[in-house]
Write an enzyme that holds these catalytic residues in place. Structure first.
Site, PDB file in Angstrom:
ATOM      1  N   LYS A   1     -32.428  23.543   9.759  1.00 38.01           N
ATOM      2  CA  LYS A   1     -32.675  22.120   9.472  1.00 38.01           C
ATOM      3  C   LYS A   1     -34.057  21.887   8.877  1.00 38.01           C
ATOM      4  CE  LYS A   1     -29.175  22.070  12.212  1.00 38.01           C
ATOM      5  NZ  LYS A   1     -27.949  21.394  12.471  1.00 38.01           N
TER       6      LYS A   1
ATOM      7  N   TRP B   1     -24.787  20.477  22.533  1.00 38.02           N
ATOM      8  CA  TRP B   1     -24.157  20.999  21.314  1.00 38.02           C
ATOM      9  C   TRP B   1     -22.958  21.848  21.757  1.00 38.02           C
ATOM     10  CZ3 TRP B   1     -25.597  26.227  19.009  1.00 38.02           C
ATOM     11  CH2 TRP B   1     -24.984  26.416  17.765  1.00 38.02           C
TER      12      TRP B   1
ATOM     13  N   ASP C   1     -33.830  25.799  23.341  1.00 38.73           N
ATOM     14  CA  ASP C   1     -33.187  25.863  22.031  1.00 38.73           C
ATOM     15  C   ASP C   1     -33.920  24.853  21.150  1.00 38.73           C
ATOM     16  OD1 ASP C   1     -31.616  26.020  19.822  1.00 38.73           O
ATOM     17  OD2 ASP C   1     -29.765  25.327  20.765  1.00 38.73           O
TER      18      ASP C   1
HETATM   19  N1  PGU Z   1     -28.762  24.526  18.505  1.00 39.23           N
HETATM   20  C1  PGU Z   1     -28.508  23.226  18.337  1.00 39.23           C
HETATM   21  C2  PGU Z   1     -28.891  22.289  19.408  1.00 39.23           C
HETATM   22  C3  PGU Z   1     -27.869  22.784  17.167  1.00 39.23           C
HETATM   23  O1  PGU Z   1     -27.609  21.493  17.023  1.00 39.23           O
HETATM   24  C4  PGU Z   1     -27.503  23.716  16.178  1.00 39.23           C
HETATM   25  C5  PGU Z   1     -26.795  23.285  14.933  1.00 39.23           C
HETATM   26  C6  PGU Z   1     -27.832  25.047  16.402  1.00 39.23           C
HETATM   27  C7  PGU Z   1     -28.458  25.433  17.571  1.00 39.23           C
HETATM   28  C8  PGU Z   1     -27.490  26.151  15.446  1.00 39.23           C
HETATM   29  O2  PGU Z   1     -28.001  26.025  14.211  1.00 39.23           O
HETATM   30  P1  PGU Z   1     -28.112  27.262  13.226  1.00 39.23           P
HETATM   31  O3  PGU Z   1     -27.503  26.802  11.965  1.00 39.23           O
HETATM   32  O4  PGU Z   1     -27.383  28.409  13.829  1.00 39.23           O
HETATM   33  O5  PGU Z   1     -29.572  27.508  13.148  1.00 39.23           O
HETATM   34  N2  PGU Z   1     -25.920  22.206  15.037  1.00 39.23           N
HETATM   35  C9  PGU Z   1     -25.466  21.451  13.903  1.00 39.23           C
HETATM   36  C10 PGU Z   1     -24.875  22.300  12.802  1.00 39.23           C
HETATM   37  C11 PGU Z   1     -23.423  22.609  12.815  1.00 39.23           C
HETATM   38  C12 PGU Z   1     -23.040  23.569  13.899  1.00 39.23           C
HETATM   39  O6  PGU Z   1     -22.387  23.114  14.839  1.00 39.23           O
HETATM   40  O7  PGU Z   1     -23.402  24.759  13.806  1.00 39.23           O
HETATM   41  C13 PGU Z   1     -24.594  20.323  14.384  1.00 39.23           C
HETATM   42  O8  PGU Z   1     -24.068  19.603  13.551  1.00 39.23           O
HETATM   43  O9  PGU Z   1     -24.499  20.093  15.594  1.00 39.23           O
END
Ligand code: PGU
Length: 427
Positions: free
Chosen positions: A274, A157, A238
């Site tokens: 999510k 990510w 994570d």
């Molecule tokens: N860790 C991972 C692996 C993630 O994919 C995401 C969210 C988070 C943490 C953080 O999520 P929180 O909303 O802070 O609980 N990834 C999504 C959402 C968009 C973003 O980049 O924040 C995504 O689309 O990859």
């Protein structure tokens, strides 16, 4: 010492800005500030929103949609909201957040009857969702082990890099994805684990790896855990997608449970963005497993101290909703059903996308769409192909070729498959 001319210049410039202020003009403090680069994920949503085309499709951000493409508020959340409305006060939470929410959240990661919870060995604080939990941990790592580094999988990510960068923790990478097989580069991963200096920090995705949708098998997790033990590495999990890999949050905690069985002292970031659809409520938890209760008390107090000058204490609303749902057996069962429903709809869309591409006569293999798990399909499309999807078809996704399957619906899957076929057929 400042020269006479320097002092005169200083007085002159002070006078000039005082005059400018008096005339309603202001000094240009921020003249040197350049616009920041667009965020590779959230920037996609911005571009999507700005596109007037009626046929546009957003499969960029990982946010669940129903089969009509609409954002979803879970039934269990609606019921919890009804119970909150007007009945509970909105005063500050303690610095570490809602005790009840944390208790329930730890059970999801560490197990309902975990001895570690009973023995109070886990230092845990409510965090600003998964991002906040990762950042708090990164700052904690820097403060107490200032010479440590973090090993991050390739790919990951995108925000992981920003988080540890801003916490000033040097980053290393480890092999994770094997582009040719579109699966796990297990040999490369294990080599990197073995070759890292003893006692290194590793960031692991607990389940539903973002962006690849490729997780180690249970057997592979056992080998990874064993090797971490040999090397005395620290695993930071994570877990942003608990429930989205298998449809069952308990099964999705397997990797963590294996590490716990092996006696690791782990760290864990949890998020309800999510799996409870609480994206904008920013509710999550950071936990650090300690040797004993005394250490856990100390670690928790330090985590709170890092949070205090940043945001003082975390927001109350999301924490109330989570506490209500997870501490009421009926609501918790409803939640588990709804998580499974979301995971199943995504699995159905994987099949539909693959079948559509095969029916169109694509000569490429699309098996990975159904092999990968979680919210994303790591399609293998190039940045140029992704650009064509955007420019010619108004389909928006991250330039690494990641498709958020959560945004694919019965209504748009045919259009999406056709566009993907058009931009990939000559490759
Ligand atoms: N860790 C991972 C692996 C993630 O994919 C995401 C969210 C988070 C943490 C953080 O999520 P929180 O909303 O802070 O609980 N990834 C999504 C959402 C968009 C973003 O980049 O924040 C995504 O689309 O990859």
């Amino acid at each position: 010492m400042a020269s006479r001319a320097g002092i005169v210049r200083w007085i002159f410039s002070r006078n000039r800005s005082a005059v400018a202020g008096a005339r309603g003009m202001s000094t240009s403090w921020w003249r040197g500030v350049e616009p920041a680069a667009k965020d590779p994920i959230l920037g996609v949503t911005e571009a999507f929103l700005a596109d007037p085309s009626p046929s546009k499709v957003n499969v960029g951000v990982g946010a669940y949609r129903d089969d009509d493409g609409k954002p979803v508020v879970l039934e269990c959340v609606r019921e919890a909201e009804r119970r909150v409305a007007g009945n509970l006060n909105m005063e500050y939470l303690p610095m570490g957040g809602s005790i009840r929410m944390i208790e329930e959240t730890l059970k999801l990661a560490y197990g309902e009857n975990s001895e570690l919870i009973k023995d109070k060995r886990i230092a845990a604080v409510q965090a600003l969702s998964g991002t906040g939990a990762c950042r708090l941990f990164a700052d904690f790592q820097k403060r107490f082990l200032p010479d440590s580094q973090i090993y991050i999988p390739v790919p990951t990510w995108a925000n992981h890099h920003n988080i540890w960068r801003d916490a000033h923790v040097p980053q290393r990478t480890f092999h994770y994805y094997h582009p040719e097989s579109r699966g796990l580069d297990f040999a490369g991963l294990m080599d990197d684990v073995k070759n890292a200096p003893n006692g290194s920090f590793f960031l692991l995705h607990a389940c539903a790896h973002n962006p690849t949708g490729v997780d180690p098998s249970e057997e592979q997790w056992r080998e990874i855990s064993y090797q971490f033990k040999v090397k005395d590495h620290f695993a930071f999990f994570d877990m942003a997608y608990q429930g989205f890999a298998s449809g069952d949050p308990e099964r999705d905690a397997k990797a963590i449970r294996i590490f716990l069985e092996d006696g690791h002292l782990i760290g864990c970031a949890q998020s309800y963005a999510k799996n409870m659809g609480l994206y904008g409520q920013r509710v999550g938890c950071l936990s650090v497993l300690c040797e004993d209760e005394m250490q856990a008390v100390a670690v928790k107090s330090q985590l709170q101290q890092i949070a205090r000058p940043m945001y003082s204490n975390p927001p109350v609303h999301g924490a109330l909703i989570v506490s209500i749902i997870l501490s009421d057996p009926d609501l918790k069962n409803l939640w588990l059903k709804e998580v499974k429903g979301m995971a199943d709809r995504i699995i159905g869309m994987r099949t539909a996308l693959r079948e559509n591409l095969e029916t169109l006569g694509s000569s490429l293999s699309w098996e990975h769409i159904t092999n990968q798990i979680g919210m994303f399909c790591y399609s293998g499309m190039t940045p140029e192909q992704v650009d064509r999807l955007r420019n010619e078809f108004h389909i928006y996704m991250t330039r690494n070729g990641r498709i958020s399957m959560a945004g694919v619906t019965t209504g748009n899957v045919g259009y999406l498959a056709n566009a993907i076929h058009e931009v990939t057929k000559s490759s």
